[in-house]
Design an enzyme around this catalytic site. Structure first.
Site, PDB file in Angstrom:
ATOM      1  CG  ASP A 112      -1.918  -1.046   1.308  1.00  0.00           C
ATOM      2  OD1 ASP A 112      -2.103  -1.735   0.296  1.00  0.00           O
ATOM      3  OD2 ASP A 112      -2.540  -1.211   2.375  1.00  0.00           O
ATOM      4  NE  ARG A 162      -4.463  -1.283  -4.244  1.00  0.00           N
ATOM      5  CZ  ARG A 162      -4.106  -1.707  -3.020  1.00  0.00           C
ATOM      6  NH1 ARG A 162      -3.762  -0.850  -2.068  1.00  0.00           N
ATOM      7  NH2 ARG A 162      -4.049  -2.997  -2.755  1.00  0.00           N
TER       8      ARG A 162
HETATM    9  P1  FDA Z   1     -14.544   9.299  -4.210  1.00  0.00           P
HETATM   10  O1  FDA Z   1     -14.045   9.723  -2.871  1.00  0.00           O
HETATM   11  O2  FDA Z   1     -14.748  10.352  -5.235  1.00  0.00           O
HETATM   12  O3  FDA Z   1     -15.864   8.479  -3.998  1.00  0.00           O
HETATM   13  C1  FDA Z   1     -16.665   8.003  -5.073  1.00  0.00           C
HETATM   14  C2  FDA Z   1     -17.914   7.374  -4.475  1.00  0.00           C
HETATM   15  O4  FDA Z   1     -17.545   6.202  -3.725  1.00  0.00           O
HETATM   16  C3  FDA Z   1     -18.638   8.250  -3.455  1.00  0.00           C
HETATM   17  O5  FDA Z   1     -19.546   9.092  -4.098  1.00  0.00           O
HETATM   18  C4  FDA Z   1     -19.316   7.203  -2.593  1.00  0.00           C
HETATM   19  O6  FDA Z   1     -20.467   6.703  -3.210  1.00  0.00           O
HETATM   20  C5  FDA Z   1     -18.311   6.089  -2.545  1.00  0.00           C
HETATM   21  N1  FDA Z   1     -17.386   6.210  -1.387  1.00  0.00           N
HETATM   22  C6  FDA Z   1     -16.079   6.580  -1.424  1.00  0.00           C
HETATM   23  N2  FDA Z   1     -15.533   6.522  -0.196  1.00  0.00           N
HETATM   24  C7  FDA Z   1     -16.514   6.131   0.631  1.00  0.00           C
HETATM   25  C8  FDA Z   1     -16.585   5.872   2.030  1.00  0.00           C
HETATM   26  N3  FDA Z   1     -15.515   6.023   2.819  1.00  0.00           N
HETATM   27  N4  FDA Z   1     -17.752   5.473   2.561  1.00  0.00           N
HETATM   28  C9  FDA Z   1     -18.843   5.301   1.776  1.00  0.00           C
HETATM   29  N5  FDA Z   1     -18.855   5.519   0.438  1.00  0.00           N
HETATM   30  C10 FDA Z   1     -17.706   5.914  -0.129  1.00  0.00           C
HETATM   31  N6  FDA Z   1      -5.426   5.133  -0.458  1.00  0.00           N
HETATM   32  C11 FDA Z   1      -4.122   5.362  -0.195  1.00  0.00           C
HETATM   33  O7  FDA Z   1      -3.749   6.499   0.084  1.00  0.00           O
HETATM   34  N7  FDA Z   1      -3.218   4.337  -0.241  1.00  0.00           N
HETATM   35  C12 FDA Z   1      -3.584   3.062  -0.585  1.00  0.00           C
HETATM   36  O8  FDA Z   1      -2.723   2.174  -0.632  1.00  0.00           O
HETATM   37  C13 FDA Z   1      -4.954   2.811  -0.869  1.00  0.00           C
HETATM   38  N8  FDA Z   1      -5.382   1.576  -1.190  1.00  0.00           N
HETATM   39  C14 FDA Z   1      -6.679   1.392  -1.635  1.00  0.00           C
HETATM   40  C15 FDA Z   1      -7.093   0.145  -2.103  1.00  0.00           C
HETATM   41  C16 FDA Z   1      -8.368  -0.017  -2.621  1.00  0.00           C
HETATM   42  C17 FDA Z   1      -8.778  -1.362  -3.158  1.00  0.00           C
HETATM   43  C18 FDA Z   1      -9.255   1.107  -2.695  1.00  0.00           C
HETATM   44  C19 FDA Z   1     -10.605   0.993  -3.311  1.00  0.00           C
HETATM   45  C20 FDA Z   1      -8.863   2.310  -2.173  1.00  0.00           C
HETATM   46  C21 FDA Z   1      -7.596   2.462  -1.626  1.00  0.00           C
HETATM   47  N9  FDA Z   1      -7.202   3.691  -1.082  1.00  0.00           N
HETATM   48  C22 FDA Z   1      -5.872   3.887  -0.797  1.00  0.00           C
HETATM   49  C23 FDA Z   1      -8.209   4.728  -0.755  1.00  0.00           C
HETATM   50  C24 FDA Z   1      -8.374   5.738  -1.877  1.00  0.00           C
HETATM   51  O9  FDA Z   1      -7.227   6.531  -1.981  1.00  0.00           O
HETATM   52  C25 FDA Z   1      -9.597   6.639  -1.623  1.00  0.00           C
HETATM   53  O10 FDA Z   1      -9.423   7.341  -0.422  1.00  0.00           O
HETATM   54  C26 FDA Z   1     -10.923   5.884  -1.541  1.00  0.00           C
HETATM   55  O11 FDA Z   1     -10.978   4.882  -2.509  1.00  0.00           O
HETATM   56  C27 FDA Z   1     -12.131   6.848  -1.782  1.00  0.00           C
HETATM   57  O12 FDA Z   1     -12.035   7.456  -3.021  1.00  0.00           O
HETATM   58  P2  FDA Z   1     -12.825   6.975  -4.342  1.00  0.00           P
HETATM   59  O13 FDA Z   1     -11.805   6.662  -5.360  1.00  0.00           O
HETATM   60  O14 FDA Z   1     -13.754   5.893  -4.051  1.00  0.00           O
HETATM   61  O15 FDA Z   1     -13.546   8.281  -4.886  1.00  0.00           O
END
Ligand code: FDA
Length: 290
Positions: A112, A162
Site C-alpha cells: 500500500d 494500483r
Molecule cells: P470518491 O471519494 O470520489 O468516492 C466516489 C464514491 O464512492 C462516493 O460518491 C461514494 O459513493 C463512494 N465512497 C467513497 N468513499 C466512501 C466511504 N468512505 N464510505 C462510503 N462511500 C464511499 N489510499 C491510499 O492512500 N493508499 C492506498 O494504498 C490505498 N489503497 C486502496 C485500495 C483499494 C482497493 C481502494 C478501493 C482504495 C484504496 N485507497 C488507498 C483509498 C483511496 O485513496 C480513496 O481514499 C478511496 O478509494 C475513496 O475514493 P474513491 O476513489 O472511491 O472516490
C-alpha cells in the site's frame, strides 16, 4: 469507541472482524461470487522491531491460509506496519520474508501507499526488490502532483500497480487540493496505464476507486484499446458500493475487493470517515441512537 456497541457496529461495516478467520470468510464469499480479494491486517506505524516482526508473521499466516484454502486472494500491507519508521533495514527484512513466501505460492504481495512522508522510500524499496520478487505490487495516488512521473518510472519497470485517489491529508504544494483536479489526474493515469505504450512494458494496472465515472472510463479505454479482460483489474474496498460488484462481474471485468481485519482499525476507519462527510453524520447519528 471500542466499548460502544453502536461504534463497533459501524466499524464492522468497513472491517471484516477482529480475526484473520473473519477476513478469510469474507474472501471465500467474494470468491464464490467471482470476485478476488486482498486481505489487510490492520496496523501502521509500529514502534518496536518486535511489533514489526509480528506484523510480518501475521502476513505469513495470511499467505499460508490463502494457499491452504485455495482462495483467490493476496495480502495488501503497509510498510510502516513492517517497521519503516524504525529504519529501512528492519522493514526490508520483514518485507522480503513475506515476499519470498508469496513468490513460492505464486501470490502477489501488494504494498500500500501511505502519506507523502513515505512515498520515496516505499517506491524505492519496491523498485529495488521487484527484480528479485516479481510478485511485489505497488500503489500510486492520483492526488500527488508527482504521480504522473512515478507512473512513467513504474511503466518502465513493468510494474503491477494500483492507482488510487489517495487517502491522507497532504499540503497543497504536494497534492491537488481540489477534488476535480484529483479526478482529472486519475483519469490521465487511466489513459496512460491502459495505453498501447504502457502495455508493451507488461504493466498490470489496478484501478482502485468507487467513482463510477472513472470506473466507466477504465472500462471504455480498455475496450477501445482492444485489451483483454485479464490485462487490468478494478479494485474496491469492503463495505463500499457492493452494489457495483454484480454489474462489473456481469460485464466480464476482473474485480478485487480489499478486506481488512484486526483490532487496530482506528487509522483505517478514520480515513473512511474522512473521505466521505456523510459517513461522519451517519456515524454520530448511530452513536446517539446507540
Ligand atoms: P470518491 O471519494 O470520489 O468516492 C466516489 C464514491 O464512492 C462516493 O460518491 C461514494 O459513493 C463512494 N465512497 C467513497 N468513499 C466512501 C466511504 N468512505 N464510505 C462510503 N462511500 C464511499 N489510499 C491510499 O492512500 N493508499 C492506498 O494504498 C490505498 N489503497 C486502496 C485500495 C483499494 C482497493 C481502494 C478501493 C482504495 C484504496 N485507497 C488507498 C483509498 C483511496 O485513496 C480513496 O481514499 C478511496 O478509494 C475513496 O475514493 P474513491 O476513489 O472511491 O472516490
Amino acid at each position: 469507541m471500542d466499548r460502544l456497541p453502536a461504534a463497533r457496529r459501524f466499524v464492522r461495516r468497513f472491517v471484516a472482524g477482529p480475526a484473520l478467520e473473519d477476513a478469510l470468510g469474507v474472501a471465500a464469499r467474494l470468491n464464490a461470487e467471482g470476485v478476488d480479494a486482498a486481505v489487510t491486517h490492520l496496523g501502521e506505524n509500529v514502534a518496536t522491531a518486535g511489533d514489526a516482526a509480528q506484523a510480518a508473521e501475521a502476513y505469513l499466516e495470511v499467505l499460508e491460509q490463502i494457499d491452504r484454502r485455495k482462495l483467490r486472494a493476496v495480502p495488501s500491507l503497509k510498510l510502516t506496519h513492517l517497521g519503516l519508521d524504525l529504519g529501512e533495514a528492519v522493514c526490508q527484512a520483514n518485507l522480503e520474508r513475506v515476499a519470498a513466501r508469496g513468490l513460492t505460492a505464486r501470490t502477489l504481495v501488494w504494498v500500500d501507499m501511505e502519506s507523502s512522508v513515505y512515498t520515496d522510500r516505499t517506491l524505492d524499496l519496491y523498485c529495488r526488490l521487484h527484480g528479485t520478487y516479481s510478485n511485489l505490487a505497488c500503489v500510486v495516488q492520483a492526488y500527488l502532483r508527482r504521480t504522473a512521473r512515478d507512473i512513467e518510472r513504474l511503466i518502465e519497470d513493468g510494474a503491477t500497480l494500483r492507482l488510487c485517489k489517495g487517502a491522507y491529508r497532504e499540503p497543497p504544494e504536494i497534492a491537488f487540493p481540489a477534488k476535480r483536479d484529483v479526478d482529472e489526474s486519475y483519469a490521465r493515469g487511466i489513459d496512460r496505464l491502459l495505453s498501447a505504450g504502457a502495455m508493451t512494458h507488461n504493466v498490470y494496472p489496478a484501478f482502485a476507486t468507487h467513482d463510477e465515472r472513472l470506473l466507466d472510463r477504465a472500462r471504455e479505454r480498455a475496450r477501445a484499446g482492444g485489451l483483454a479482460a485479464d490485462r487490468f483489474e478494478l479494485q474496491m474496498l469492503y463495505g463500499i458500493r457492493h452494489d457495483l460488484h454484480a454489474p462489473m462481474r456481469a460485464a466480464g471485468l476482473r474485480l478485487r475487493v480489499l478486506v481488512p481485519y484486526g483490532e487496530d482499525w482506528y487509522g483505517y476507519f478514520m480515513r473512511r470517515l474522512a473521505e466521505r462527510p456523510a459517513n461522519l453524520a451517519f456515524f454520530f447519528r448511530q452513536l446517539l441512537r446507540g
